[in-house]
Design an enzyme around this catalytic site. Structure first.
Site, PDB file in Angstrom:
ATOM      1  N   GLU A 287      37.702  47.326  26.979  1.00 27.41           N
ATOM      2  CA  GLU A 287      37.338  46.059  27.613  1.00 27.41           C
ATOM      3  C   GLU A 287      38.026  44.874  26.924  1.00 27.41           C
ATOM      4  O   GLU A 287      38.274  43.841  27.537  1.00 27.41           O
ATOM      5  CB  GLU A 287      35.804  45.884  27.560  1.00 27.41           C
ATOM      6  CG  GLU A 287      35.249  45.252  28.808  1.00 27.41           C
ATOM      7  CD  GLU A 287      33.732  45.353  28.907  1.00 27.41           C
ATOM      8  OE1 GLU A 287      33.232  45.616  29.992  1.00 27.41           O
ATOM      9  OE2 GLU A 287      33.039  45.151  27.886  1.00 27.41           O
ATOM     10  N   HIS A 308      39.066  73.702  22.390  1.00 23.54           N
ATOM     11  CA  HIS A 308      39.111  74.838  23.315  1.00 23.54           C
ATOM     12  C   HIS A 308      39.241  74.386  24.759  1.00 23.54           C
ATOM     13  O   HIS A 308      39.006  75.163  25.681  1.00 23.54           O
ATOM     14  CB  HIS A 308      37.866  75.707  23.121  1.00 23.54           C
ATOM     15  CG  HIS A 308      37.803  76.260  21.728  1.00 23.54           C
ATOM     16  ND1 HIS A 308      38.203  77.531  21.401  1.00 23.54           N
ATOM     17  CD2 HIS A 308      37.449  75.660  20.559  1.00 23.54           C
ATOM     18  CE1 HIS A 308      38.074  77.700  20.097  1.00 23.54           C
ATOM     19  NE2 HIS A 308      37.622  76.580  19.559  1.00 23.54           N
ATOM     20  N   LYS A 422      31.817  44.258  41.202  1.00 28.17           N
ATOM     21  CA  LYS A 422      30.516  43.621  41.473  1.00 28.17           C
ATOM     22  C   LYS A 422      30.575  42.848  42.785  1.00 28.17           C
ATOM     23  O   LYS A 422      29.670  42.932  43.608  1.00 28.17           O
ATOM     24  CB  LYS A 422      30.139  42.654  40.344  1.00 28.17           C
ATOM     25  CG  LYS A 422      29.761  43.350  39.056  1.00 28.17           C
ATOM     26  CD  LYS A 422      29.273  42.327  38.043  1.00 28.17           C
ATOM     27  CE  LYS A 422      29.233  42.917  36.655  1.00 28.17           C
ATOM     28  NZ  LYS A 422      29.044  41.912  35.613  1.00 28.17           N
TER      29      LYS A 422
HETATM   30  O1  PA5 Z   1      30.841  43.831  26.656  1.00 28.18           O
HETATM   31  C1  PA5 Z   1      30.412  43.284  27.649  1.00 28.18           C
HETATM   32  O2  PA5 Z   1      30.389  42.050  27.750  1.00 28.18           O
HETATM   33  C2  PA5 Z   1      29.859  44.063  28.813  1.00 28.18           C
HETATM   34  O3  PA5 Z   1      30.058  45.418  28.661  1.00 28.18           O
HETATM   35  C3  PA5 Z   1      28.367  43.815  28.945  1.00 28.18           C
HETATM   36  O4  PA5 Z   1      27.745  44.186  27.757  1.00 28.18           O
HETATM   37  C4  PA5 Z   1      27.768  44.556  30.122  1.00 28.18           C
HETATM   38  O5  PA5 Z   1      28.460  44.247  31.302  1.00 28.18           O
HETATM   39  C5  PA5 Z   1      26.311  44.201  30.294  1.00 28.18           C
HETATM   40  O6  PA5 Z   1      26.153  42.853  30.465  1.00 28.18           O
HETATM   41  P1  PA5 Z   1      24.764  42.132  30.278  1.00 28.18           P
HETATM   42  O7  PA5 Z   1      24.322  42.321  28.867  1.00 28.18           O
HETATM   43  O8  PA5 Z   1      25.028  40.717  30.613  1.00 28.18           O
HETATM   44  O9  PA5 Z   1      23.798  42.788  31.229  1.00 28.18           O
END
Ligand code: PA5
Length: 453
Positions: A287, A308, A422
């Protein structure tokens, strides 16, 4: 006290040490940008000095609530997705009994929800929670994420069928933003116990905030030691010198690997309890760096299990990979290979040796074999698998990720790409405000001619 270390011996046939060290000036420049907080995404650098900023009173509050959950619950359900669950899940799995949820312990069983939208998963979870004293820690920084919001709805509804409204209220703890989001609104209205996720710490860097610390403490893990490890690593990594900064060395090697066409990094471990550390790591790097049509793909395998299966691919498949091993120096178990009277399977030569001894030889053997198969590899060694060294490891990977992202010239702290699905999902679900997108997508779906065999 030892520290975690990076061994890059088996990289040096692929990148020369002098080329690594030539990166020093660039690394020092980026180091200054990180420390002075002048780079892109600098409003999300709260994790940088977090370990040394956490106060005793914050820890006390977390430990107090964790104690209460332990006293009054058979099960804690942690609701969250992405950075709001992977850190806690990885530390809890790494440090708990391998079969924790199947045993009777002083600490509650811990289950996760809000990290998927499978109807079967929720139905199965419902069965597990039946007639149990359940507490819930719902975690969402934005407070608006679909998966945890639906998870909370489901759990609240389930709990309400068995206990009073007031008891439900007392059994839900919300970890969210200090002011905004619908979770915050709900938590205020219902009067849930609350923990705040700092504004300047993004989800994937949040494991050392209450996001990770409350579930981890509830599992009976010493959060003070976890933070102490991170704090010591924070100090060590203040020196930008590549020869003494293992995180920057790791980030630099990643950068050179990528420049040499190694587009995939495989993180491997030799203990099933580390599986989720890899999942957390994948999110952190995937990310943080996967944007602008570039970056290394962070993959993971569990050895020796996957030797394996994927082991074949790693040894002889496309040569666009390098490997990072996670190795734990000190054995945690005492299981020994028993002797067999007639040595029918031919393994008596190992009788009396521990499983960890055999595992170590597998590790040593695989580093050599993969190196010979043209897979550059390096090892991050933890002296021991405990809260202290996991704290070091977490901070090590976080700091390395910031360096690596900046070397790649991306913003390591945003995630604009996760919005695309989303928008489409909301449009297809008919959410208010998405009418135009909904028409557009439904028209595409209606006219797309499917090729199916
Ligand atoms: O690292 C990040 O920002 C994302 O992976 C969020 O943690 C994830 O989308 C969850 O978001 P939120 O905590 O706002 O529900």
């Amino acid at each position: 006290m030892k520290n975690i270390q990076l061994d890059y011996t088996y990289i040096l046939d692929f990148v020369k040490e002098k080329d690594i060290l030539k990166m020093q000036s660039k690394v020092s420049e980026v180091h200054k940008v990180i420390e002075d907080r002048t780079g892109i995404g600098n409003d999300f650098l709260g994790w940088l000095d977090l370990p040394s900023r956490v106060t005793m009173s914050e820890m006390d509050k977390i430990n107090k609530v964790a104690d209460e959950i332990r006293k009054n619950s058979d099960i804690l359900v942690v609701i969250g997705i992405g950075g709001s669950y992977l850190g806690a899940k990885s530390v809890i799995d790494a440090l708990s009994h391998s079969f924790h949820n199947n045993l009777l312990h002083k600490t509650p069983q811990i289950y996760f929800a809000g990290q998927n939208m499978s109807a079967k998963y929720y139905e199965d979870l419902k069965e597990v929670l039946m007639n149990k004293r359940v507490s819930v820690n719902v975690i969402s920084k934005s407070g608006t994420t679909t998966e945890p919001a639906l998870g909370l709805r489901y759990l609240r509804d389930l709990m309400s069928q068995n206990i009073s409204k007031e008891q439900v209220r007392q059994r839900i703890i919300a970890t969210t933003d200090k002011a905004k989001g619908s979770l915050k609104t709900m938590a205020d209205k219902e009067g849930y116990t609350q923990f705040v996720i700092p504004d300047d710490i993004g989800g994937r860097y949040s494991v050392l905030t209450p996001v990770g610390l409350l579930p981890i403490a509830t599992a009976g893990i010493h959060i003070g030691e976890l933070l102490q490890g991170a704090r010591d690593m924070e100090k060590l990594l203040k020196n930008p010198d590549l020869k003494s900064n293992p995180a920057y060395m790791y980030a630099t090697i990643r950068n050179l690997m990528y420049a040499n066409g190694k587009a995939i990094e495989i993180l491997t471990n030799f203990d099933p309890s580390l599986h989720y550390i890899s999942e957390w790591w994948k999110q952190l790097y995937g990310e943080s760096e996967g944007k602008e049509n570039k970056s290394i793909y962070p993959a993971s395998v569990d050895y020796s299990t996957d030797l394996h299966s994927m082991g074949q691919w790693v040894q002889q498949g496309t040569r666009n990979i390098y490997e990072t091993f996670l190795w734990v120096e000190k054995s945690r178990g005492n299981a020994l290979v028993p002797s067999l009277e007639e040595d029918m399977d031919g393994f008596n030569f190992l009788a009396g040796k521990s499983f960890d001894y055999v595992n170590r030889k597998a590790y040593e053997g695989v580093t050599l074999a993969h190196h010979d198969g043209n897979v550059p590899n390096m090892t991050v060694t933890l002296p021991e698998l405990n809260a202290y060294y996991l704290g070091q490891l977490i901070y090590f990977f976080e700091k390395a990720c910031a360096m690596s992202g900046y070397l790649l010239r991306v913003n390591p702290f945003d995630q604009p790409g996760v919005e695309a699905y989303k928008t489409n999902m909301f449009a297809l679900l008919g959410k208010k405000g998405y009418e135009e997108k909904s028409r557009e997508l439904n028209a595409i779906l209606a006219k797309t001619e499917r090729k199916v065999v």
